[in-house]
Design a protein around this motif. Sequence first.
Motif, PDB file in Angstrom:
ATOM      1  N   SER A 192       0.837  -1.214   0.000  1.00  0.00           N
ATOM      2  CA  SER A 192       0.000   0.000   0.000  1.00  0.00           C
ATOM      3  C   SER A 192       0.863   1.252   0.000  1.00  0.00           C
ATOM      4  N   ASP A 213      -5.953  -1.041  -5.085  1.00  0.00           N
ATOM      5  CA  ASP A 213      -5.353  -1.664  -3.910  1.00  0.00           C
ATOM      6  C   ASP A 213      -6.329  -2.712  -3.380  1.00  0.00           C
ATOM      7  N   GLU A 214      -6.025  -3.961  -3.629  1.00  0.00           N
ATOM      8  CA  GLU A 214      -6.885  -5.075  -3.244  1.00  0.00           C
ATOM      9  C   GLU A 214      -8.346  -4.845  -3.626  1.00  0.00           C
TER      10      GLU A 214
HETATM   11 MG   LIG Z   1      -2.268  -2.645   2.126  1.00  0.00          MG
END
Ligand SMILES: [Mg+2]
Lengths: 277, 407
Positions: free
Chosen positions: A90, A211-212
């Motif tokens: 991240s 992000d995911e």
């Molecule tokens: Mg993360």
Amino acid sequence: MHANDAKALKQSLNYPLYTEKNTEAYEVNCPTSIRNNAAGSGRASLIKLTNVWKIYQMGEVDFAALRGIDLEIYEGEFLVVLGPSGSGKSTLMNLIGCLDLPSKGKVSLNSKDISGLDESELARIRGQMIGFIFQSFNLISTLNTLENVMLPLEFQEEDTTRARKRVEYLLEIVGLSDKKQNLPSQLSGGQRQRVAIARSLVVNPPIILADEPTGNLDSKTGSYILEFLDGLNKKEGKTIIIVTHDLEIIKHATRVVYLRDGEIEKIEIREKSDFGE
Amino acid sequence: MALNMLLHSKLRSWLTIVGIVIGVGAVVGIISLGDAMEASVQSRLADMDLSSITITPGYSRAQSRIPGHGSNDWGGNPTIDAKLTDRDVDALGGIEGIVYAAGEISGREGVSYAGENATLSISGVDPQVWKYMKSLEVESGRLLEPADKYVAVIGSGVASKIYKKNIGVNQVITINGKSVRVVGILKEEGGFEDRQIYMPIDAAVNLITDAEKGVFDSIQVKAQNVEVVDTVATTIEKKLIISRHIVNENDRDFSVIALKAMAQSVTTMLSSMTLFLGAIAAVSLIVGAVGIANTMFTSVLEKTKEIGTMKAIGAKNRDILMIFVFNSAMVGFVGGIFGVILGVLISALFPMIGMTVTSGEGGAIPSVSPGLMIFGLALAVLIGVISGAVPAYRASKMKPVDALRYE
Ligand SMILES: [Mg+2]
Ligand SMILES: Nc1ncnc2c1ncn2[C@@H]1O[C@H](COP(=O)(O)OP(=O)(O)OP(=O)(O)O)[C@@H](O)[C@H]1O
């Protein structure tokens, strides 16, 4: 239920995102150099990280979340960043997305060093060049579907009628034309992520950062979302960067970056990739 | 930018706007009350002859009473056995700027009509100058004339309110046993003049108990115009101090009261009262502002993650600032609307609780003018903007990563 969402999404993938005309008609101040490159070889370097460090100060102790990252991302790539929790994925994403600046080293976007830019210039880059997709969707809770998708265009001070047309078009693509007036709380998880995808595409940015994106979705809905992103990459030539620890995603990737303890462990170029030199 | 749709969450808590509602309501109510009082005073002043000066026996350092038209009830200083006489009137003779100077007497006497008896105020005036001194108008009949003797001009109240049977022109009333013919009835004024009886001084001196010829209860002076009143009043004082052989300021036994000076001090008093009430209203506005600021701080905190998201999708610091300032301006605006309504209610309430600011006929009822409404609204919005400014600035300065990470 999610099966429906997934079905709608699958259908939607049959739509072309833009016809030639649409691309012409719709251009949100995106720097022309980027577009020119997109039309070119597809090999142009878009993002370049040179010896990037991110050091967090925690009281007396310093913690290096990223330790000397060197990475070049090219136009039209489908890049997956893999790594265990806490490895700095991240953190890396935030730097690529111009949400943060490195403690050391250089992040260049379109061969321009971003650390020299002020907040409003960074905001402009984020608003015009990067479409963000978050794990927890991050929709504005008080705005309905239509308004959420419209929001990036408002920050770009786009003409309302044009913006409206663009939003309607994207909602049709993600199959949410009938949910325009719904607030996020009145949508399923999969629907929310589709709203978020529509929002990330509304300014037609060359880069999609996720992000995911499937982290909060069941595997079925998740894989359709991924197929959608895959389609964007293949048909529209969008540069897709996804951070995940979901190994399933790798199959869409042109390149996989393995991150561990803030360092690049290895980089894997995938079969399907055009970049397999 | 159509950012107005952002954060259009329901006004978080009605408590937030209550402070603003009360503050604006108080300001609007107080200003309308102040305006009404001022309008009422102004209209009274317009009726008054500001070029007139009244001289009374006795001297009081605190000259705070408002002189009436008649000179009865005009206490004076009872400790000094001072009198105003012909000599004083003569002393004023040479003063430049005086049009008329005339003595008046007054007293309360038994007046009977149609078998009923009442005690009323009688004024003995100089018929020659009286009509120029007062801005009195007759409803019927005529004013006093120089040849008049035992005749009277009566106030409208005397004519129609005191006795069961109304008094008409040319009817005869009995004052202290003496018959007096009514020649005129004055228009209703709404003041004590309505219960006043005016007679030529030469006749009145015989009817009023203890009255003496050549001795006055007051001397009415009319200056040429309003501009010279102050100078004339000062000159009168100087002249009388000399003519009455007053050596020591403490021995002074007469007062010179210019209506104009009175009017000015009343107006000043009124505006300082409005100011004081306004200050109280301002305090409630400040409380309201603190309420909004507090809510905005909470809101910024609550929306931290959304602020991060908006920054990620291209919001500039200025955009975030505008969103929050706009939001608190909206809170102010809504509070302002209710505040103005409250203000209207408050001002409508004053007459109901008997707080009439009127002293004349009907008088000025406090009302909220459109201008005042707009002022109230603008004030509320301004307070919203000011109290939202700091939280909004804080929101705008958040770092996107930190804001996004916030849970
Ligand atoms: Mg993360
Ligand atoms: N603001 C911060 N202050 C201090 N430490 C931080 C901060 N942000 C991240 N870190 C640390 O940096 C490291 C990397 O964090 P990061 O969020 O990039 O991990 P990640 O790879 O995304 O993990 P996950 O897969 O769990 O999301 C972690 O050890 C984290 O504790």
